[in-house]
Design a protein around this motif. Structure first.
Motif, PDB file in Angstrom:
ATOM      1  N   ASP B 150       0.840  -1.203   0.000  1.00  0.00           N
ATOM      2  CA  ASP B 150       0.000   0.000   0.000  1.00  0.00           C
ATOM      3  C   ASP B 150       0.869   1.245   0.000  1.00  0.00           C
ATOM      4  N   MET B 151       1.988   1.141   0.690  1.00  0.00           N
ATOM      5  CA  MET B 151       2.869   2.292   0.747  1.00  0.00           C
ATOM      6  C   MET B 151       3.397   2.615  -0.653  1.00  0.00           C
ATOM      7  N   PHE B 152       3.718   1.567  -1.401  1.00  0.00           N
ATOM      8  CA  PHE B 152       4.205   1.797  -2.756  1.00  0.00           C
ATOM      9  C   PHE B 152       3.135   2.426  -3.635  1.00  0.00           C
ATOM     10  N   SER B 153       1.950   1.774  -3.669  1.00  0.00           N
ATOM     11  CA  SER B 153       0.965   2.221  -4.647  1.00  0.00           C
ATOM     12  C   SER B 153       0.303   3.526  -4.224  1.00  0.00           C
ATOM     13  N   LEU B 154       0.024   3.677  -2.920  1.00  0.00           N
ATOM     14  CA  LEU B 154      -0.668   4.888  -2.481  1.00  0.00           C
ATOM     15  C   LEU B 154       0.305   6.045  -2.302  1.00  0.00           C
ATOM     16  N   VAL B 155       1.312   5.762  -1.493  1.00  0.00           N
ATOM     17  CA  VAL B 155       2.156   6.846  -1.029  1.00  0.00           C
ATOM     18  C   VAL B 155       3.140   7.290  -2.097  1.00  0.00           C
ATOM     19  N   MET B 156       3.867   6.324  -2.634  1.00  0.00           N
ATOM     20  CA  MET B 156       4.875   6.694  -3.620  1.00  0.00           C
ATOM     21  C   MET B 156       4.222   7.406  -4.795  1.00  0.00           C
ATOM     22  N   VAL B 157       3.065   6.912  -5.229  1.00  0.00           N
ATOM     23  CA  VAL B 157       2.414   7.527  -6.378  1.00  0.00           C
ATOM     24  C   VAL B 157       1.868   8.907  -6.039  1.00  0.00           C
ATOM     25  N   THR B 158       0.924   8.952  -5.096  1.00  0.00           N
ATOM     26  CA  THR B 158       0.244  10.226  -4.875  1.00  0.00           C
ATOM     27  C   THR B 158       1.119  11.240  -4.158  1.00  0.00           C
ATOM     28  N   LEU B 159       1.810  10.771  -3.129  1.00  0.00           N
ATOM     29  CA  LEU B 159       2.574  11.713  -2.327  1.00  0.00           C
ATOM     30  C   LEU B 159       3.708  12.327  -3.143  1.00  0.00           C
ATOM     31  N   PHE B 160       4.366  11.486  -3.903  1.00  0.00           N
ATOM     32  CA  PHE B 160       5.472  11.947  -4.731  1.00  0.00           C
ATOM     33  C   PHE B 160       4.962  12.977  -5.739  1.00  0.00           C
ATOM     34  N   THR B 195       0.121  19.740  10.328  1.00  0.00           N
ATOM     35  CA  THR B 195      -0.019  18.390   9.802  1.00  0.00           C
ATOM     36  C   THR B 195       0.688  17.360  10.670  1.00  0.00           C
ATOM     37  N   VAL B 196       1.937  17.682  11.022  1.00  0.00           N
ATOM     38  CA  VAL B 196       2.703  16.720  11.810  1.00  0.00           C
ATOM     39  C   VAL B 196       2.086  16.552  13.189  1.00  0.00           C
ATOM     40  N   PHE B 197       1.696  17.677  13.795  1.00  0.00           N
ATOM     41  CA  PHE B 197       1.082  17.627  15.113  1.00  0.00           C
ATOM     42  C   PHE B 197      -0.159  16.734  15.083  1.00  0.00           C
ATOM     43  N   LEU B 306      -3.565  24.058  -5.702  1.00  0.00           N
ATOM     44  CA  LEU B 306      -2.468  23.107  -5.862  1.00  0.00           C
ATOM     45  C   LEU B 306      -1.509  23.160  -4.680  1.00  0.00           C
ATOM     46  N   PHE B 307      -1.504  24.307  -4.019  1.00  0.00           N
ATOM     47  CA  PHE B 307      -0.558  24.571  -2.948  1.00  0.00           C
ATOM     48  C   PHE B 307      -0.898  23.788  -1.680  1.00  0.00           C
ATOM     49  N   PHE B 308      -2.177  23.745  -1.324  1.00  0.00           N
ATOM     50  CA  PHE B 308      -2.546  23.154  -0.044  1.00  0.00           C
ATOM     51  C   PHE B 308      -2.938  21.683  -0.110  1.00  0.00           C
ATOM     52  N   GLN B 309      -3.279  21.244  -1.309  1.00  0.00           N
ATOM     53  CA  GLN B 309      -3.700  19.855  -1.454  1.00  0.00           C
ATOM     54  C   GLN B 309      -2.662  18.851  -0.924  1.00  0.00           C
ATOM     55  N   PRO B 310      -1.371  19.021  -1.254  1.00  0.00           N
ATOM     56  CA  PRO B 310      -0.391  18.038  -0.788  1.00  0.00           C
ATOM     57  C   PRO B 310      -0.358  17.895   0.727  1.00  0.00           C
ATOM     58  N   MET B 311      -0.592  19.016   1.434  1.00  0.00           N
ATOM     59  CA  MET B 311      -0.560  18.964   2.896  1.00  0.00           C
ATOM     60  C   MET B 311      -1.619  18.015   3.432  1.00  0.00           C
ATOM     61  N   GLN B 312      -2.832  18.153   2.892  1.00  0.00           N
ATOM     62  CA  GLN B 312      -3.914  17.277   3.341  1.00  0.00           C
ATOM     63  C   GLN B 312      -3.587  15.830   3.009  1.00  0.00           C
ATOM     64  N   GLU B 313      -2.969  15.644   1.846  1.00  0.00           N
ATOM     65  CA  GLU B 313      -2.615  14.282   1.445  1.00  0.00           C
ATOM     66  C   GLU B 313      -1.609  13.665   2.416  1.00  0.00           C
ATOM     67  N   LYS B 317      -2.043  10.247   4.483  1.00  0.00           N
ATOM     68  CA  LYS B 317      -1.239   9.062   4.162  1.00  0.00           C
ATOM     69  C   LYS B 317      -0.194   8.754   5.229  1.00  0.00           C
ATOM     70  N   TYR B 318      -0.048   9.674   6.180  1.00  0.00           N
ATOM     71  CA  TYR B 318       0.955   9.498   7.227  1.00  0.00           C
ATOM     72  C   TYR B 318       0.809   8.143   7.899  1.00  0.00           C
ATOM     73  N   SER B 319      -0.444   7.796   8.231  1.00  0.00           N
ATOM     74  CA  SER B 319      -0.664   6.548   8.964  1.00  0.00           C
ATOM     75  C   SER B 319      -0.394   5.338   8.083  1.00  0.00           C
ATOM     76  N   VAL B 320      -0.622   5.505   6.763  1.00  0.00           N
ATOM     77  CA  VAL B 320      -0.322   4.388   5.858  1.00  0.00           C
ATOM     78  C   VAL B 320       1.171   4.098   5.883  1.00  0.00           C
ATOM     79  N   VAL B 321       1.957   5.159   5.812  1.00  0.00           N
ATOM     80  CA  VAL B 321       3.415   4.992   5.848  1.00  0.00           C
ATOM     81  C   VAL B 321       3.821   4.338   7.150  1.00  0.00           C
ATOM     82  N   GLN B 322       3.211   4.806   8.231  1.00  0.00           N
ATOM     83  CA  GLN B 322       3.593   4.260   9.521  1.00  0.00           C
ATOM     84  C   GLN B 322       3.277   2.796   9.654  1.00  0.00           C
TER      85      GLN B 322
END
Lengths: 603, 609
Positions: B150-160, B195-197, B306-313, B317-322
């Motif tokens: 899931d980390m590969f398909s979700l995170v690497m794709v969208t987050l990147f 976001t991190v908090f 476009l600026f704020f969307q990545p933050m929400q993402e 996805k933070y928990s997916v990575v974790q």
């Protein structure tokens, strides 16, 4: 012998009746939450749509050169105020609506489990444990997602797109029509694609299931695999399954890879049309530049949520399929209870109920060969022994006696009543049953023994354990009677499990006790000792013992020998010793008397 | 993903654990070409997304609002539209290519990891499986690997993609107006901190939910498997009440997380509105002072989304990575366990083993079960102590003694499921450790009390790894008179048995297990309580098969029923892990020791020996 047919996951039509029956009460219970949530959703969307108005005013005034710094500050504050209120409203609808989906999930899970708990063995034979677990976890979370995020997204899309289209129509109807041209195409495409994606995901899931089953089988039978040196072979098969799984995932990714880019493409195409035609309209002075900018803004507002249509419909569709599966489980009825007649429930007055089987025949659901045929048995106080070859129907008889499977009218009388007129729970209250497959909970030893009498004092529990010859072993465990058993606690040997199950039955102290081959893992001396305790406890009551061991059967008042589902022979120990060759052979073989019988002298 | 009843209690990985990342990247190295292409596609898609608003802006500024000949303006507009269409098509192709490519890479990496792990598990000894429940290992092989994927398909794709787009937007902003861009940049750390908090709090929430779900499911699984017992003892209501309580806790934890997300999502949206307000107020001021054109101001406003969307993402996805990292950690932990059974570098050829066995000072201690929390297992109680025993080739020896005397452990040592803690076991004069375990297991046949039947056909269950043909198997069955039993099954050798197939009785299972061993043609045969839960008829068949199939080989019979035992050449009586007595039936009776006692006990219960 019986075959268990595995039900496959074919597409299911949603039964409307059960759907309303299941969902309506829950919706009704949370109607205020739903109403408030939807109102907040609507309000926040409408407010959100007013944001571009502030921008438009600001840009227009800047263009006309009438803007001042103060005016801009007022507009900025307007935006902030709107944003704060929108944010609050969003918080409200999110917690209310998505929270509702969790409440729905919880209510459904409770209902599902309480329904399953009332089912008979026929139900469990048809559904492997993993399948029911999948309903209770995966299907329910799919339902939760579709009623939470899915519905919220759908409502969001509906409100936003209607409002955006209205704004666009207000600016220029022809341009709106033109810009909206690719949108139905997107809807159709994403519908078909998400349908196909769903199908491919199902394949991924079933491949994943195969992989899991294979891995589980390997690990469970690791002794076998190692002692038969099958490691290489297993590895090849597992590798092949893994390859198939990878392939099915990539097939799904092909569709998934199309969905979002397609939505973006459609959006871009629409923007392109607006840019070209709208620009042309500005140049030919059909619309103003301000209107043109506003139009583009609204079109973006329309296109963004539409991109999620595919995702949301996929979510909802998956949820509905899962809901249908759950509903199908909820509509399943216990065949034992289904045969219950609607007449008044009789009361069992006999303190020691008598059992009569009259021409009882039975085949397991889905099989043709009868497991039992034409049984006529009277079971009253005393010890009834049952023996016979494996597969002759001994356990089946026990399972029927404890009402795990349906029987024909009039073939099984309990305390003089046809069992089909008695709630099975009423019969259960009079019967204890210890199965060959022992059944312990991952709870303390004391809790395991006192299952039928949760408030029994420890002294009584210990007494039962002593009678079952397991007291000393429990005391030797780290926390004595409070020691946890099961996978997370202490693992017991087969014999210990059997004796704890027997202690449980002894404590339950019921008029009828059925021991189905549950002394098999004990050594001869312990088996005798435990059986003596059972006899003592059950004096004047009914004790039904299924066993191969002649020296235990010798204590029975009456013994049935079963063969291929029929009573082949019956009588006392002495009578059978005289009459039945099978019984004689078993006895002599167990007593090792036939040293001269050269044919069997092997060692 | 379907989890088939196995659930893991919550555990989260540390994103800052470099060692873990290094190992994950090490796994990916073989697919670096795929990763390169995927990144390239991603870059293309992000560029297209950043360029599109620019094109729009140019269209407005250069042609729509510009003055000049209508024809030239229309022509220019058409060109812009064409370019726009081009970027859209490129974005589409790149987006598709990236998703498929990344899925391919992720799946390939996971496939390899899964195969490696499976191979590794199969190479471990039984002491390991004794300490690790099968369910947990299955989870490693399936769900944990899935969650890494899931980390590969979700995170690497969208987050990147999102991060690339964010960078692109920043570049575009700085190119347009440095001061306003600087102002916008302030929003980045603010947004990142929030976001991190938030993600930290959410992580605990997720963990609490997962562990409660594990509790709910474990309870459920138990209740479902024991529903017959619950019903007969009338505990449905009690079980239901307990379940409702667990389910209620699960609901409460979920609601808490929903409230958290309910607060965060609007907060980040509010941040984006705040940015817009700032642009309008400050940027508008700049426009008034002619530092910024109206077109540029609109461009800023367009880029905000476009600026704020990545933050929400990132937050989503933070928990997916974790959880992916936690899975990776568990998988690597498992891969790092090495078995205690070590294969010899130059194993002895086992083809001519005669079956002479000698135990020399053998002691054995089981390791206590792992409690699942990573605590070191404690030293267990010793099961065998200082055993000396010599078994001749071709001898039939019986091993008996009370429950817990260590009889079955002896067997496990013989096939090297475990190695002795002290002492040596010799086969034909060679230490067992000099043979490859596989050789040993081909030469020593084992029939257990509760034979394992796999969900497959009778033929596959009998044949195992021998590669015998159907007719060869059949010949062996005929020679040992087991063919009649197989013929009685609905589809003969092709009858499906085990879970989901025909439910065999204990005796029938034992006959299959017997046929299985027959096919393997072992030099030594061990029957570990093989006939204790079998009815007389099956026992007779077994004895017949044994006589015709195993004459003249070394035979170890483990039994507590003395009637079975007494016919052996010699009898070894075990008590509390020690070899107490050894001799023939008559000798042992004459000795008046433990054996005589056991025999007397049998006699008392009407079982003359």
């Amino acid at each position: 012998m019986r075959t268990v047919s595995r039900s496959t996951s074919e597409p299911i039509a949603l039964p409307a009746g059960i759907l309303t029956d299941v969902l309506c009460p829950i919706f009704h219970r949370f109607r205020r939450r739903l109403l408030l949530g939807l109102t907040a959703l609507l309000a926040s969307d409408v407010l959100y749509l007013t944001l571009p108005r502030y921008l438009k005013i600001g840009v227009d005034e800047l263009a006309q050169g009438i803007a001042t710094r103060q005016r801009l500050l007022v507009l900025a504050c307007g935006i902030l105020l709107t944003a704060v209120v929108t944010g609050l409203l969003r918080y409200v609808w999110r917690t209310l609506l998505i929270g509702f989906s969790r409440h729905l999930e919880t209510a459904l899970r409770d209902r599902l489990i309480s329904h399953v708990l009332s089912m008979d063995q026929t139900f469990f034979d048809r559904r492997p444990l993993g399948e029911i677990m999948a309903h209770a976890s995966n299907d329910l979370s799919a339902v939760q997602l579709s009623f939470g995020l899915g519905l919220a997204a759908a409502a969001d899309v509906a409100v936003m797109s209607v409002a955006a289209v209205l704004f666009m129509l207000h600016i220029s109807p022809p341009l709106t029509l033109l810009a909206a041209l690719p949108l139905p195409l997107l809807a159709v495409c994403s519908w078909f694609l998400s349908h196909e994606l769903h199908r491919r995901f199902e394949q991924v899931q079933s491949q994943f299931g195969l992989l899991t089953e294979f891995a589980r089988n390997t690990l469970v039978s690791i002794r076998l695999i190692k002692s038969c040196t099958r490691e290489e072979q297993q590895m090849r098969e597992f590798g092949q399954l893994g390859q198939d799984y990878v392939a099915s995932n990539i097939r799904a990714a092909m569709i998934q890879g199309l969905l979002l880019p397609l939505a973006l493409l459609t959006g871009s195409f629409g923007t392109l049309l607006v840019l070209h035609s709208g620009g042309t309209m500005v140049i030919s002075q059909v619309i103003s530049i301000g209107e043109f900018v506003a139009f583009i803004t609204y079109f973006a507002m329309l296109a963004m949520p539409l991109a999620t249509v595919g995702w949301a419909t996929g979510l909802i569709r998956r949820g509905m399929t899962s809901l249908a599966r759950i509903c199908r489980l909820l509509t399943a009825t216990s065949t034992v209870k289904a045969s219950l007649h609607e007449t008044a429930q009789p009361v069992i007055r006999q303190s020691r109920p008598h059992i009569s089987l009259r021409r009882l025949s039975f085949s397991y659901p889905g099989t043709i060969t009868p497991a039992l045929s034409d049984m006529n048995v009277e079971i009253g106080p005393g010890i009834l022994g049952i023996s016979g070859r494996t597969g002759s129907g001994k356990s089946t008889l026990c399972r029927l006696l404890v009402r795990q499977y349906p029987v024909a009218d009039g073939s099984y009388l309990f305390a003089g009543h046809d069992v089909n007129q008695i709630d099975p729970a009423l019969i259960w209250r009079h019967v204890s049953w210890v199965d060959r497959n022992t059944s312990l909970f991952s709870a303390s030893a004391a809790e395991n023994i006192s299952l039928a009498k949760p408030d029994a004092p420890l002294a009584e529990i210990m007494e039962a354990a002593r009678l079952a010859a397991v007291h000393d072993e429990i005391m030797a465990m780290p926390d004595g009677y409070q020691t946890r058993l099961g996978e997370k606690g202490i693992r017991l040997s087969g014999g210990q499990k059997q004796r704890i199950a027997i202690a449980r039955a002894l404590l339950a102290d019921r008029p009828i006790l059925i021991i189905d081959d549950a002394l098999s893992a004990l050594d001869a001396e312990t088996a005798q000792q435990v059986f003596a305790a059972l006899r003592d406890r059950q004096r004047g009551k009914t004790l039904l013992l299924v066993s191969h061991h002649v020296q235990l059967l010798a204590h029975a008042d009456h013994i049935l020998l079963l063969d291929q589902g029929r009573i082949a022979e019956q009588g006392s120990h002495a009578q059978l010793m005289a009459r039945s060759t099978y019984y004689q052979e078993t006895a002599s073989r167990q007593q090792g008397k036939e040293e001269s019988g050269a044919q069997l002298r092997l060692f | 993903m379907r989890s088939f009843g196995y659930f893991e209690e919550g555990k989260t990985g540390r994103i800052s654990d470099l060692r873990l990342w290094k190992r994950i990247f090490g796994l990916c190295r073989a697919w670096r070409a795929g990763i390169f292409w995927s990144s390239l596609f991603s870059l293309l898609a992000a560029s297209a997304a950043v360029i599109q608003p620019q094109l729009l802006q140019r269209g407005i500024d250069l042609f729509i609002t510009a003055s000049g000949a209508d024809a030239a303006r229309l022509d220019g507009l058409f060109h812009i539209a064409l370019l726009y269409g081009g970027t859209a098509a490129a974005a589409f192709a790149a987006g598709f290519g990236q998703v498929v490519m990344m899925e391919y890479v992720g799946q390939s990496v996971m496939h390899r990891l899964r195969s490696d792990l499976y191979r590794h598990l199969l190479s471990l000894d039984l002491a390991f499986f004794h300490a690790h429940p099968a369910g947990r290992l299955v989870t490693r092989l399936t769900n944990d690997i899935q969650s890494m994927n899931d980390m590969f398909s979700l995170v690497m794709v969208t987050l990147f993609n999102d991060l690339l787009r964010l960078a692109g937007v920043l570049v575009a902003l700085y190119l347009t107006n440095v001061r306003l861009a600087l102002l916008m940049t302030i929003f980045l750390p603010i947004s990142l901190i929030i976001t991190v908090f938030f993600s930290r709090i959410a992580r605990d929430g997720f963990r609490a939910i997962r562990s409660q779900l594990a509790v709910v499911n474990a309870f459920l699984q138990e209740v479902l498997s024991l529903v017959g017992v619950i019903q007969i003892y009338g505990q449905e209501a009690d079980s239901m009440a307990k379940f409702r309580e667990l389910n209620g806790v699960y609901l409460e934890r979920n609601l808490r997380l929903i409230r958290l997300f309910g607060a965060f999502m609007p907060l980040s949206e509010f941040l984006s509105s705040l940015a817009i307000a700032v642009i309008l107020w400050y940027g508008g001021g700049e426009t008034l002072q002619r530092h910024l054109t109206l077109g540029e101001l609109t461009a800023f406003l367009t880029y905000m989304r476009l600026f704020f969307q990545p933050m929400q993402e990132i937050a989503r996805k933070y928990s997916v990575v974790q959880s992916a990292l936690a899975s990776a950690e568990r998988i690597f932990e498992l891969l790092d366990i090495s078995g205690s059974i070590i294969e010899p570098t130059v194993p002895i050829d086992g083809s001519r083993i005669r079956g002479e066995i000698r135990f020399a000072g053998v002691s054995f201690t089981y390791q206590q079960e792992d409690d699942g929390n990573g605590h070191l297992p404690e030293e267990g109680k010793s099961v065998l102590r200082d055993i000396d025993l010599h078994i001749q080739s071709g001898e039939t020896i019986a091993i008996t003694g009370p429950t817990g005397a260590g009889k079955s452990t002896l067997v496990s040592l013989l096939v090297r499921f475990y190695d002795p803690s002290a002492g040596r076991i010799l086969l034909d004069g060679h230490d067992l450790r000099e043979f490859a375990p596989q050789t040993l297991r081909r030469k020593i046949g084992l029939v257990l009390q509760d034979p394992l039947i796999e969900p497959d056909t009778v033929l596959a269950n009998i044949r195992q790894d021998t590669g015998l043909t159907r007719s060869e198997v059949y010949q062996i069955l005929v020679r040992t008179s087991l063919d009649a039993f197989v013929a009685k099954l609905p589809q003969g050798l092709d009858t499906r048995i085990g879970e989901g197939g025909l439910d065999l009785s204990a005796g029938e299972k034992q006959l299959i297990a017997f046929a299985r061993v027959l096919c393997r043609n072992p030099a030594v045969l061990i029957l570990d309580e093989a006939t204790s839960s079998v009815d007389s008829e099956a026992e007779q068949l077994l004895e017949q098969a044994l006589r015709s199939g195993f004459a003249g080989r070394t035979l170890l019979i483990i039994a507590h029923r003395l009637s079975t035992v007494r016919r052996a050449n010699r009898i070894a009586v075990f008590a509390q892990g020690r070899l107490a007595e050894l001799g023939s039936h008559e000798e042992l009776l004459a000795r008046q020791g433990l054996y005589a006692e056991l025999a007397a006990a049998d006699l008392r219960h009407g079982r003359p020996v």
